[in-house]
Scaffold this active site. Structure first.
Site, PDB file in Angstrom:
ATOM      1  N   ASP A  87       2.332   2.322   3.592  1.00  0.00           N
ATOM      2  CA  ASP A  87       3.467   1.201   4.111  1.00  0.00           C
ATOM      3  C   ASP A  87       4.768   1.763   3.398  1.00  0.00           C
ATOM      4  OD1 ASP A  87       0.978  -0.421   3.954  1.00  0.00           O
ATOM      5  OD2 ASP A  87       1.531  -1.961   2.510  1.00  0.00           O
TER       6      ASP A  87
ATOM      7  N   HIS B 271       0.965  -1.042  -0.237  1.00  0.00           N
ATOM      8  CA  HIS B 271      -0.157   0.354  -0.370  1.00  0.00           C
ATOM      9  C   HIS B 271       1.049   1.417   0.074  1.00  0.00           C
ATOM     10  CE1 HIS B 271      -2.566  -3.031   2.572  1.00  0.00           C
ATOM     11  NE2 HIS B 271      -3.844  -2.360   2.220  1.00  0.00           N
TER      12      HIS B 271
HETATM   13  C1  XLS Z   1      -7.452  -6.534   5.097  1.00  0.00           C
HETATM   14  C2  XLS Z   1      -7.201  -7.017   3.822  1.00  0.00           C
HETATM   15  C3  XLS Z   1      -5.874  -5.504   3.324  1.00  0.00           C
HETATM   16  C4  XLS Z   1      -5.845  -5.985   2.326  1.00  0.00           C
HETATM   17  C5  XLS Z   1      -5.208  -5.222   1.148  1.00  0.00           C
HETATM   18  O1  XLS Z   1      -8.376  -7.357   6.294  1.00  0.00           O
HETATM   19  O2  XLS Z   1      -6.959  -8.275   3.691  1.00  0.00           O
HETATM   20  O3  XLS Z   1      -4.942  -6.493   4.175  1.00  0.00           O
HETATM   21  O4  XLS Z   1      -5.379  -7.087   1.275  1.00  0.00           O
HETATM   22  O5  XLS Z   1      -5.783  -3.592   1.473  1.00  0.00           O
END
Ligand code: XLS
Ligand code: NI
Ligand code: NI
Length: 432
Positions: free
Chosen positions: A101, A98
Site C-alpha cells: 500500500d 501492507h
Molecule cells: C481481506 C482482508 C485484508 C486483511 C489484511 O479480505 O480483510 O484486508 O485485513 O491483509
C-alpha cells in the site's frame, strides 16, 4: 499539509452541530467502565482501502482520481502526506498498512525493500509529529502474480522463500514503528481446485511459515501480538484459515496456540456462516482473541464488500463480546473498509469514517450498559447454576458407570426449563 482535504475541519465531538463534520456519539474522553471511549475502541484507519484502492470492481476499473496515484516514490510520499492529513482531521489514534500500500513495487526484492524502509522512515517522522500510532503492519502476499498459487503454501519453494523474506522485512518495519500487532492474512493460502492441490503438504508449509514468523518476532524483541486473520474464501475458493475454530486447530497442531491470536473481521465471519459475535465469543473462550476488522458485508451480494459499519445493534453485540473478553489489549477497531466506487469526493472519505466511529461509539455504549446492568449475565448464570453445585462439579470428575448407577438409584427424571430467548432478545433491545 496537502490541499486534498481543503475546507474540511478537524472533527470534534459536538452532538448538537448543524453540519456533518462532527462526532455525535464518539466522545474520545468519555468514561465507560473505567476507561475512556478512545481507550476502549482504539480506532485505526486502513491505509489500503482509503489510499491505495482505485475504485475498481469485477466489471470496471478505476473510478477515483487521486493526486497520489502513480508508481514513483514521490507519489508514495504525497500519499503519506495526505493520509496523515486525514489522520489529523479524524483524530483516530491508529492506522494499519501492507507493504504494497505504501511503496511502489521495485524491479528487484532489494529495491522493493529499500523503498519500504525509506517510506516507513518517512512514516516514523510523521507519527512523531502527529502522535498517530501503528496498530498493525502486514505483508501483501496476495496481489502480485507471483502469489497466484499461494505464498507460504505455494507449490514452488522459491515463492515460499520470497514470502518469508518479505515477512521478515514487514515485521522489521512494524517493529521499527512501534506497531502493536503484526497481522497475517492468508489471501492466497488455499486452493482453487483439489485436483491440483496437496493439502497435507500445503498445511505443513503454512505451519512452518508461521512458526518462523513467531521465532523471528521473538528474536528481534517484538513485543506486539502476532495475529492470524481468518477468512473462509475470496479470493481463493477455499482458504485454510477458514474461521476461528479452524485457526485454533491449526495453531494447536503447530504448537502456536499461546503465541498467535486472531484478528476477526465481521465480513469474514459472515462469509464463514457465523455471526461476528460468535467468532468473538469463541476466540475469547479459546484465549486467542486479539483484534477486530470492523467492516461489514452487503447481505444481499454475500461477498466481502468491505463496507463501513452502520448497524448499531450488530456492532453492540460485537462490543458486548469484546467487553466480556476484557476489552482490547494490543488490539483495536480497524476499519478495513472502503468507500463505494461512486463516492468520489474527499469528504466521502472523511464522512465514512466519522459515521463508522459514531456507530461504534453507540454500540460500545449500549454494550457497556448491558454489561453494567448485569441482567443478561445474571440470566446466563442462572441458566447454568446447577453446574456450580457440588453435584454438578462432581459429575465432570466421575465416569459413565458411576453416573449410570446414580441415575438409577435416584430415579432421575430431568425437567426442561425455558431458554427464555424472546425475553432476552427483548431485554437486549432495551439497551439499543
Ligand atoms: C481481506 C482482508 C485484508 C486483511 C489484511 O479480505 O480483510 O484486508 O485485513 O491483509
Ligand atoms: Ni476482508
Ligand atoms: Ni481484514
Amino acid at each position: 499539509m496537502t490541499d486534498f482535504f481543503d475546507g474540511i475541519p478537524a472533527i470534534t465531538y459536538d452532538p448538537d452541530a448543524t453540519h456533518d463534520f462532527t462526532y455525535r456519539s464518539y466522545n474520545p474522553d468519555e468514561m465507560l467502565m473505567g476507561k475512556t471511549m478512545a481507550e476502549h475502541l482504539r480506532f485505526a484507519v486502513a491505509y489500503w482501502h482509503s489510499f491505495a484502492w482505485e475504485g475498481g470492481d469485477p466489471f470496471g476499473g478505476q473510478t477515483f482520481e487521486r493526486p497520489w496515484f502513480g508508481d514513483t516514490m514521490d507519489h508514495a510520499k504525497i500519499k503519506a502526506d495526505t493520509a496523515f492529513d486525514m489522520f489529523k482531521i479524524l483524530g483516530q489514534p491508529y492506522f494499519c498498512f501492507h507493504d504494497a500500500d505504501v511503496r511502489p513495487e521495485g524491479d528487484t526484492f532489494a529495491e522493493s525493500t529499500a523503498r519500504l524502509h525509506e517510506i516507513t522512515d518517512y512514516f516514523g517522522e510523521k507519527m512523531e509529529q502527529t502522535g498517530t500510532k501503528l496498530l498493525w503492519g502486514t505483508a501483501n502476499l496476495f496481489s502480485n502474480r507471483r502469489y497466484m498459487s499461494g505464498a507460504a503454501t505455494n507449490p514452488d519453494p522459491d515463492v515460499f522463500a520470497y514470502s518469508a523474506a518479505t515477512v521478515k522485512e514487514c515485521i522489521d518495519v512494524t517493529h521499527k514503528l512501534g506497531g502493536e500487532n503484526y497481522v497475517l492474512w492468508g489471501g492466497r493460502e488455499g486452493y482453487e481446485t483439489l485436483l491440483n492441490t496437496d493439502m497435507k503438504r500445503e498445511r505443513q508449509q503454512a505451519g512452518r511459515f508461521l512458526q518462523m514468523a513467531v521465532e523471528y518476532a521473538h528474536k528481534i524483541g517484538f513485543k506486539g501480538s502476532i495475529l492470524i486473520e481468518p477468512k473462509p474464501q475470496e479470493p481463493t475458493k477455499h482458504q485454510y484459515d477458514y474461521d476461528v475454530a479452524t485457526v485454533y486447530g491449526f495453531l494447536k497442531d503447530f504448537g502456536l496456540e499461546n503465541e498467535v491470536k486472531v484478528n476477526i473481521e465481521q465480513g469474514h465471519a459472515i462469509l464463514a456462516g457465523h455471526s461476528f459475535e460468535h467468532e468473538l465469543a469463541l476466540a475469547s473462550a479459546l484465549g486467542i482473541f486479539g483484534s477486530i476488522d470492523m467492516n461489514r458485508n452487503d447481505y444481499q451480494s454475500g461477498w466481502d464488500t468491505d463496507q463501513f459499519p452502520n448497524s448499531v445493534p450488530e456492532v453492540a453485540l460485537a462490543y458486548y463480546e469484546v467487553l466480556k473478553a476484557g476489552g482490547f489489549t494490543t488490539g483495536g477497531t480497524n476499519f478495513d473498509a472502503k468507500l463505494r466506487r461512486q463516492s468520489l469526493d474527499a469528504q466521502d472519505l472523511i464522512l465514512a469514517h466519522v459515521g463508522a466511529m459514531d456507530v461504534c461509539a453507540r454500540g460500545l455504549k449500549a454494550a457497556a450498559a448491558m454489561l453494567e446492568d448485569g441482567k443478561l449475565e445474571d440470566a446466563r448464570e442462572a441458566r447454568y447454576a446447577g453446574w456450580g453445585s457440588a453435584r454438578g462439579q462432581g459429575l465432570l470428575n466421575s465416569d459413565l458407570e458411576t453416573i449410570n448407577a446414580q441415575v438409577k438409584a435416584d430415579a432421575l427424571n430431568p425437567q426442561p426449563a425455558s431458554g427464555r430467548q424472546e425475553a432476552l432478545e427483548n431485554l437486549a433491545n432495551r439497551y439499543l
